[in-house]
Design a protein around this motif. Structure first.
Motif, PDB file in Angstrom:
ATOM      1  N   UNK A 116       0.879  -1.202   0.006  1.00  0.00           N
ATOM      2  CA  UNK A 116       0.027  -0.073  -0.015  1.00  0.00           C
ATOM      3  C   UNK A 116       0.795   1.259   0.209  1.00  0.00           C
ATOM      4  N   UNK A 117       2.052   1.130   0.774  1.00  0.00           N
ATOM      5  CA  UNK A 117       2.679   2.471   0.943  1.00  0.00           C
ATOM      6  C   UNK A 117       3.579   2.627  -0.424  1.00  0.00           C
ATOM      7  N   UNK A 118       3.755   1.643  -1.121  1.00  0.00           N
ATOM      8  CA  UNK A 118       4.380   1.618  -2.604  1.00  0.00           C
ATOM      9  C   UNK A 118       3.442   2.252  -3.448  1.00  0.00           C
ATOM     10  N   UNK A 119       2.271   1.895  -3.472  1.00  0.00           N
ATOM     11  CA  UNK A 119       1.339   2.449  -4.425  1.00  0.00           C
ATOM     12  C   UNK A 119       1.168   3.924  -4.313  1.00  0.00           C
ATOM     13  N   UNK A 120       0.898   4.390  -3.049  1.00  0.00           N
ATOM     14  CA  UNK A 120       0.604   5.884  -2.682  1.00  0.00           C
ATOM     15  C   UNK A 120       2.042   6.640  -3.121  1.00  0.00           C
ATOM     16  N   UNK A 121       3.164   5.886  -2.727  1.00  0.00           N
ATOM     17  CA  UNK A 121       4.498   6.474  -2.907  1.00  0.00           C
ATOM     18  C   UNK A 121       4.639   6.822  -4.399  1.00  0.00           C
ATOM     19  N   UNK A 122       4.315   6.202  -5.289  1.00  0.00           N
ATOM     20  CA  UNK A 122       4.337   6.162  -6.759  1.00  0.00           C
ATOM     21  C   UNK A 122       3.471   7.470  -7.310  1.00  0.00           C
ATOM     22  N   UNK A 123       2.292   7.816  -6.720  1.00  0.00           N
ATOM     23  CA  UNK A 123       1.494   8.963  -7.195  1.00  0.00           C
ATOM     24  C   UNK A 123       1.422   9.837  -6.259  1.00  0.00           C
ATOM     25  N   UNK A 124       1.596   9.697  -4.960  1.00  0.00           N
ATOM     26  CA  UNK A 124       1.073  10.781  -4.272  1.00  0.00           C
ATOM     27  C   UNK A 124       2.475  11.659  -3.587  1.00  0.00           C
ATOM     28  N   UNK A 125       2.071  12.281  -2.380  1.00  0.00           N
ATOM     29  CA  UNK A 125       3.241  13.028  -1.766  1.00  0.00           C
ATOM     30  C   UNK A 125       3.361  12.741  -0.397  1.00  0.00           C
ATOM     31  N   UNK A 126       4.435  13.125   0.474  1.00  0.00           N
ATOM     32  CA  UNK A 126       4.526  12.747   1.702  1.00  0.00           C
ATOM     33  C   UNK A 126       3.526  12.906   2.474  1.00  0.00           C
TER      34      UNK A 126
END
Length: 401
Positions: free
Chosen positions: A147-157
């Motif tokens: 989940x963290x990987x998915x959010x890290x690919x498209x999101x911000x800190x």
């Protein structure tokens, strides 16, 4: 690039650096229509450079290069050979490279080395994962890293930090989320500093429950209002929020111990009755705060129990055509379902929106959830101007634009 040697790739890197230096001098030759493509190319180049730097540090650590040098540690070695690297950036790069060698971070490591996740997001994700690991239920760690990987690919800190509470609520040890939320209450504080010009700074820290209460009180009062000339609200968001908070205080002071309330000042949290009775599960307020079960139970002590009849498709409070205007209970149900403006891409919160009849009242449209959608003032106008239609289901509203 298969068959290309490392020496040839390095020569290409040096050539690319020279070409970039020259490109700055001839940028005026790039047509306007191609500048957007150039921006994407530079972004991809930066991503691949970031990923290659991590891969290089992995090699440095694996081969023991730092130990064979005069550098004190890996960040020191990096700053010696990458002169544009600040101390914090060097530490972050070294940390991400070390984490990529940990089998538990396999999915995140693959995304970093593929150029899909930058080192900045990767470092924040690793920090959050490390905080969560001791508190996760058995078998949940791999899914959480994913989940963290998915959010890290498209999101911000900030998006990565927002995951912590939700993951702890869903996959933490029993009562872990409730314990953390209870501890947060001890961190609530209000401080004041007076400046030479007579202005005062108030610094307020609130736990999720308290923030939900404050947001529910000031959001309706801080909505933009037309200026005296009929134009847009000239106040800044900060000024509107400050004036809304002052208005709440004035009303409370004027009413003594019996301050008035309205539908728009209620904190709405949805939770099924069985979970509420058992103290299980978690729910989110309209403004996004995640609340633990006991917190919701406490809020329920001061709330009226409002029955909502759920149909087979999840429809709530079918008012039919008995009345045209949306009732407070129906509006509350609409806030819960839509959470804000339903127009694609709009982020206006629910208290700032209007209830719109998807099929107009005059054309036989009923006043029930199956025919209503939340729209902010601007998109309410757009929908009427364009005659847009939508499909409404228990999952939400899909506009046909």
């Amino acid at each position: 690039m298969e068959g290309t040697t490392a020496t040839e790739c390095r020569e290409a890197v040096r050539a690319a650096a020279a070409h970039l230096a020259h490109l700055r001098a001839v940028l005026f030759q790039v047509p306007c229509a191609e500048l957007a493509a150039l921006a994407g190319e530079l972004d991809e180049l930066a991503r691949q450079s970031d990923a290659t730097a991590v891969a290089m540090v992995v090699e440095v650590d694996t081969r023991g290069v730092v130990a064979q040098s005069t550098a004190a540690n890996t960040p020191d070695w990096l700053m010696t050979h990458m002169r544009g690297l600040a101390p914090g950036e060097a530490t972050r790069l070294a940390r991400v490279a070390t984490a990529c060698r940990d089998p538990r971070n396999r999915r995140l490591a693959e995304a970093v080395l593929d150029g899909r996740v930058g080192t900045r997001n990767a470092a924040v994700a690793l920090t959050e994962i490390d905080k969560l690991r001791p508190r996760l239920a058995a078998g949940a760690e791999e899914q959480v890293v994913g989940w963290f990987t998915q959010v890290a690919a498209d999101g911000f800190p900030k998006h990565l930090r927002e995951l912590r509470s939700r993951i702890l609520a869903m996959h933490g040890h029993e009562d872990a989320f409730q314990r953390e939320e209870d501890l947060l209450k001890r961190g609530c504080s209000l401080s004041k500093a007076v400046h030479d010009d007579g202005m005062s700074d108030y610094h307020l820290r609130l736990d999720p429950e308290a923030a939900a209460v404050l947001d529910a009180a000031i959001d309706p009062l801080s909505a933009p209002q037309p200026s005296d000339e009929g134009g847009p609200d000239l106040r800044s968001p900060g000024q509107r929020w400050a004036e809304a908070l002052l208005e709440v205080c004035r009303r409370a002071a004027a009413a003594g111990g019996d301050a008035p309330t309205t539908t728009k000042s209620q904190v709405i949290v949805t939770m099924d009755l069985d979970s509420l009775r058992a103290g299980l599960g978690h729910r989110t307020t309209l403004t996004g705060e995640l609340l633990a079960p006991e917190t919701v139970r406490k809020l329920a002590c001061d709330a009226s129990v409002v029955p909502m009849v759920l149909g087979g498709d999840g429809g709530v409070l079918d008012v039919g055509r008995l009345r045209r205007l949306v009732t407070p209970r129906l509006l509350a149900a609409l806030w819960v379902r839509d959470a804000g403006c339903t127009f694609p891409g709009c982020t206006r919160p629910a208290p700032w929106c209007h209830a719109h009849h998807v099929r107009h009242w005059v054309n036989g449209g009923p006043t029930d959830l199956a025919n209503l959608a939340l729209l902010c003032a601007r998109h309410h106008t757009v929908v009427h101007q364009r005659g847009l239609t939508a499909t409404v289901s228990s999952a939400g509203v899909a506009w046909h634009t």
